[in-house]
Design a protein around this motif. Structure first.
Motif, short mmCIF file in Angstrom:
data_model
loop_
_atom_site.label_atom_id
_atom_site.label_comp_id
_atom_site.label_asym_id
_atom_site.label_seq_id
_atom_site.Cartn_x
_atom_site.Cartn_y
_atom_site.Cartn_z
N LEU A 78 -6.41 10.25 3.29
CA LEU A 78 -6.38 9.07 4.13
C LEU A 78 -5.99 9.38 5.34
N LYS A 79 -4.86 9.71 4.90
CA LYS A 79 -4.65 9.77 6.51
C LYS A 79 -4.82 10.77 7.97
N ALA A 80 -5.64 11.11 7.60
CA ALA A 80 -6.47 11.73 8.34
C ALA A 80 -7.68 11.14 9.20
N THR A 138 -1.71 3.90 12.41
CA THR A 138 -0.07 4.29 12.03
C THR A 138 0.75 4.22 11.00
N PHE A 139 2.08 5.01 10.37
CA PHE A 139 2.19 4.58 9.28
C PHE A 139 3.60 3.85 9.35
N VAL A 140 4.41 2.71 8.76
CA VAL A 140 5.00 2.09 9.06
C VAL A 140 6.67 2.81 8.41
N VAL A 141 5.74 3.83 7.81
CA VAL A 141 7.22 4.43 6.88
C VAL A 141 7.27 6.51 7.50
N ASP A 142 8.08 6.87 8.33
CA ASP A 142 8.70 8.18 8.96
C ASP A 142 7.86 9.56 7.67
N GLN A 143 7.50 10.20 8.01
CA GLN A 143 6.91 11.25 7.45
C GLN A 143 7.39 12.10 6.36
N VAL A 175 0.51 0.50 6.29
CA VAL A 175 0.10 1.02 7.94
C VAL A 175 0.23 -0.58 8.69
N THR A 176 0.84 0.22 9.74
CA THR A 176 1.37 -0.98 10.70
C THR A 176 -0.83 -1.30 11.26
N ILE A 177 -0.75 -2.41 10.92
CA ILE A 177 -1.67 -3.63 11.85
C ILE A 177 -2.20 -3.74 13.57
N PRO A 178 -2.74 -3.28 13.69
CA PRO A 178 -3.43 -2.49 15.04
C PRO A 178 -3.03 -4.40 16.66
N ASP A 179 -2.27 -4.20 17.45
CA ASP A 179 -2.66 -5.62 18.12
C ASP A 179 -3.64 -6.18 18.39
N GLY A 180 -4.00 -7.35 17.76
CA GLY A 180 -5.00 -7.60 18.47
C GLY A 180 -6.38 -7.60 16.92
N LYS A 183 2.38 -7.51 9.35
CA LYS A 183 2.41 -6.63 10.34
C LYS A 183 1.52 -5.29 9.55
N ALA A 184 1.35 -5.61 8.33
CA ALA A 184 1.16 -4.12 7.84
C ALA A 184 -0.12 -4.75 6.85
N TRP A 185 -0.44 -3.33 6.13
CA TRP A 185 -1.10 -3.31 4.71
C TRP A 185 -0.08 -2.13 4.70
N ARG A 186 -1.12 -2.94 2.80
CA ARG A 186 -0.87 -1.93 2.36
C ARG A 186 -1.45 -0.83 1.38
N ILE A 187 -1.84 0.15 1.62
CA ILE A 187 -3.47 0.52 0.96
C ILE A 187 -2.88 1.69 -0.56
N GLY A 188 -3.34 1.19 -1.10
CA GLY A 188 -3.01 1.61 -2.49
C GLY A 188 -3.74 3.03 -2.79
N LEU A 189 -3.45 4.35 -3.72
CA LEU A 189 -4.12 5.27 -4.14
C LEU A 189 -3.16 5.37 -5.00
N MET A 190 -3.44 5.12 -6.51
CA MET A 190 -2.43 4.85 -7.42
C MET A 190 -3.66 5.34 -8.62
N GLY A 191 -3.62 6.71 -9.44
CA GLY A 191 -3.53 6.83 -10.89
C GLY A 191 -4.75 7.08 -11.12
N TYR A 192 -5.60 6.50 -11.48
CA TYR A 192 -7.35 6.75 -10.70
C TYR A 192 -8.07 5.92 -9.63
N GLY A 193 -7.23 4.85 -8.87
CA GLY A 193 -7.71 5.56 -7.61
C GLY A 193 -8.00 5.82 -6.80
N ALA A 194 -7.02 7.69 -7.26
CA ALA A 194 -6.29 8.31 -6.30
C ALA A 194 -7.62 9.18 -6.56
N ARG A 195 -8.42 8.79 -5.77
CA ARG A 195 -10.09 9.75 -5.88
C ARG A 195 -10.86 9.81 -4.52
N HIS A 196 -11.27 11.00 -4.60
CA HIS A 196 -11.88 10.26 -3.16
C HIS A 196 -13.54 9.65 -2.27
#
Lengths: 377, 377
Positions: A291-293, A301-306, A316-321, A349-362
């Motif tokens: 996802l990050k790639a 970009t991410f809200v939280v440092d690596q 992730v930060t919602i892009p300007d505009g 200001k941010a979206w939260r994208i979950g990759l949780m459990g069964y949702g963590a799939r290609h």
């Protein structure tokens, strides 16, 4: 405008891909388990299944605590169960706040008639062990340290092992929010010596929402047993609940367990056991990297440092505009894809994208990236 | 002895006929609804469904109260929600006790920091309006009258309309346990002017266990709004919960709703609406009469006098010399039929035979009578 009651029909939800902060995508086998025939909450078949749920929860939490069970209500009730059972009126609790749920902990402490000493960190930052140590030193009369392992509102992971060590060094019990961490990142209740830990069914376990797994260490149980005030909640009084969840012989009725939801939890925990915790943690990490790639290519970009990023909850930060609500609405209506809005300080200001459990799939990662790319075009 | 974790398999329950005190037999359509795809708890589709749940609950409760919703936890939590929101520390509450659940009300009052004045009636008897009136006169400073409409532990129905009238005449609000009455016998919240009423999903609604429908009158809401102490439970604080269940515009996140369980509740309430309350009440009465006729032939008598008998919960005296547990075990293993044991004062002395919701059918009555006849032979 609501329609007239006579027009109401059976509810037929659209199939969504759930990539918000939870509920996450549910395992198909969990939905099947959910709809199996209901049996009585004191049926020997059901009691035996509850024993298996306890074993599987002990595995998921990495604990031998006998006092490990599922609260018959969502994670917020699991949080409250920990506070009302462990904290007595007049006590002092050090509460770490680096997002929404630390503040909810404060609410719980205050409603227990106790005093909350707040240790604040920025939204998106982890809890600072240095600040916690300073607070523990400044408040030697504190009984408890409470913190969130994985902040669902920001996607930051705190160092639960270090925080718990500091608490022990200062004679405090720990209350730990593991709602979003359980099953997604390492959480080792016994090795880290955590005292009261609660989670939720609807995050990395990929079960339906409505249950809160909890575990209490022998130290926590001793504290409960030495209470001088009755627990203020009858429903959440764990000394009563344990009479139903445990005991070699007869189980005593406390409340009617949510039978079918527990079928679902059993199935989801069995999936986690069969996959293996280490494999599940690695899968969450791998999908996060994919996802990050893709987000990097979109310039997001991410809200939280690596070092502190939760792989399962990507803020992730919602892009300007960009129109926050319009993008989420587009994803939902065009792709049946749900991502999460920002909460509290991060609203808008941010979206939260979950990759949780069964949702963590290609397939989920690919859908999300392509849909976002199109929405932002 | 629990088996090793590596031997645990998916749970495949046997299909039971549930004729205990609940959970009752679930409508097949409710189990289907339960396993539909999970959507987010803030998804517009789900919010619209919640509005329908509210409309259908208003019908079931026979009320126009806007403050009508389902607590995300079992009936015991619904009880607690009523007490912690309506009763403040230092208040005096008159609590009627004629079975297990009146005593649970006392626990709730005391844990709120209030004083419970008990009005006791025998197990199996209804609440005595005369005793209640005397207590109201003796305690003019009481704020609230609490009683159980349909005592699940004994099968006795009390006169909620009269009790509520007495409470009003003495300036008290009413908290009413309608866990087993809703959908099974007449319950008219507005006509009877009841103030805070809670029920359960797993009785005459024939939904899965885990949810507690509640409704609050405008008088109850006014009391909540004039509180001087914060509600001691964050999870059950209805002023916060209402922000999620109501509001013309945006819904605010409080806790993650048990999405799939609410699908099931929606379906069960729709069934009740489509059948019609009067028809459902009559069906429960008819099935009760059939059961009674058969029990008469077996020489089995009722715990509760005829005028106060709940058709949906038949507490019967275990005949002399009969082994309580052995009979229930035989019914369960031979016929997959669950009936309820006695609770509290009636443990070992009574069985509780439920005819609730979808379970109030000729085939259930016939199975129960024939199986009992064989077991007692």
């Amino acid at each position: 405008m609501a329609r007239s009651i006579s027009e109401i029909q059976s509810f037929q939800p659209v199939a969504r891909t759930l990539m918000g902060p939870g509920p996450s995508d549910i395992y198909p086998a969990v939905l099947q388990a959910l709809s199996r025939p209901t049996v009585g909450h004191l049926d020997p078949l059901f009691i035996a299944m509850m024993d298996e749920v306890k074993q599987l929860l002990q595995y998921a939490f990495q604990t031998d605590n006998p006092f490990t069970l599922a609260i018959s209500a969502p994670g917020s009730a699991g949080m409250e169960a920990c506070f009302v059972n462990l904290v007595e009126p007049g006590e002092k609790v050090i509460v770490c706040r680096n997002g929404v749920f630390g503040d909810r902990m404060r609410e719980n402490v205050e409603r227990c008639g106790a005093t909350a000493v707040m240790v604040d960190d920025a939204w998106g930052a982890p809890v600072s062990p240095e600040k916690v140590e300073a607070a523990l030193k400044a408040h030697p009369d504190a009984s408890t340290l409470a913190f969130v392992h994985a902040e669902t509102s920001t996607g930051a992971c705190s160092d639960a092992q270090t925080l718990a060590r500091l608490a022990r060094e200062h004679g405090c019990l720990t209350i730990v929010d593991a709602v979003t961490s359980l099953g997604g990142v390492p959480l080792k209740v016994d090795e880290w010596q955590l005292d009261a830990v609660y989670s939720g069914s609807q995050k990395c376990l990929s079960c339906v929402p409505g249950l809160s797994p909890v575990t209490f260490s022998p130290r926590a149980v001793a504290k409960m047993q030495s209470r001088t005030h009755k627990v203020q909640s009858w429903f959440l009084d764990q000394s009563l609940v344990l009479g139903y969840w445990s005991g070699e012989g007869k189980r005593s009725y406390h409340h009617t367990a949510p039978v079918n939801s527990l079928y679902a939890l059993h199935e989801s925990l069995l999936r986690l056991y069969q996959e293996g915790l280490e494999h599940a943690w690695q899968r969450h990490q791998d999908m996060h990297q994919h996802l990050k790639a893709g987000l990097d290519e979109l310039g997001i970009t991410f809200v939280v440092d690596q070092p502190y990023r939760l792989p399962q909850l990507n803020a992730v930060t919602i892009p300007d505009g960009v129109d926050d609500a319009a993008v989420r609405q587009h994803l939902l209506t065009t792709y049946n894809l749900e991502i999460g809005a920002g909460l509290g300080d991060l609203a808008g200001k941010a979206w939260r994208i979950g990759l949780m459990g069964y949702g963590a799939r290609h397939e989920n990662v690919a859908l999300c990236l392509k849909a976002l790319e199109n929405a932002l075009r």
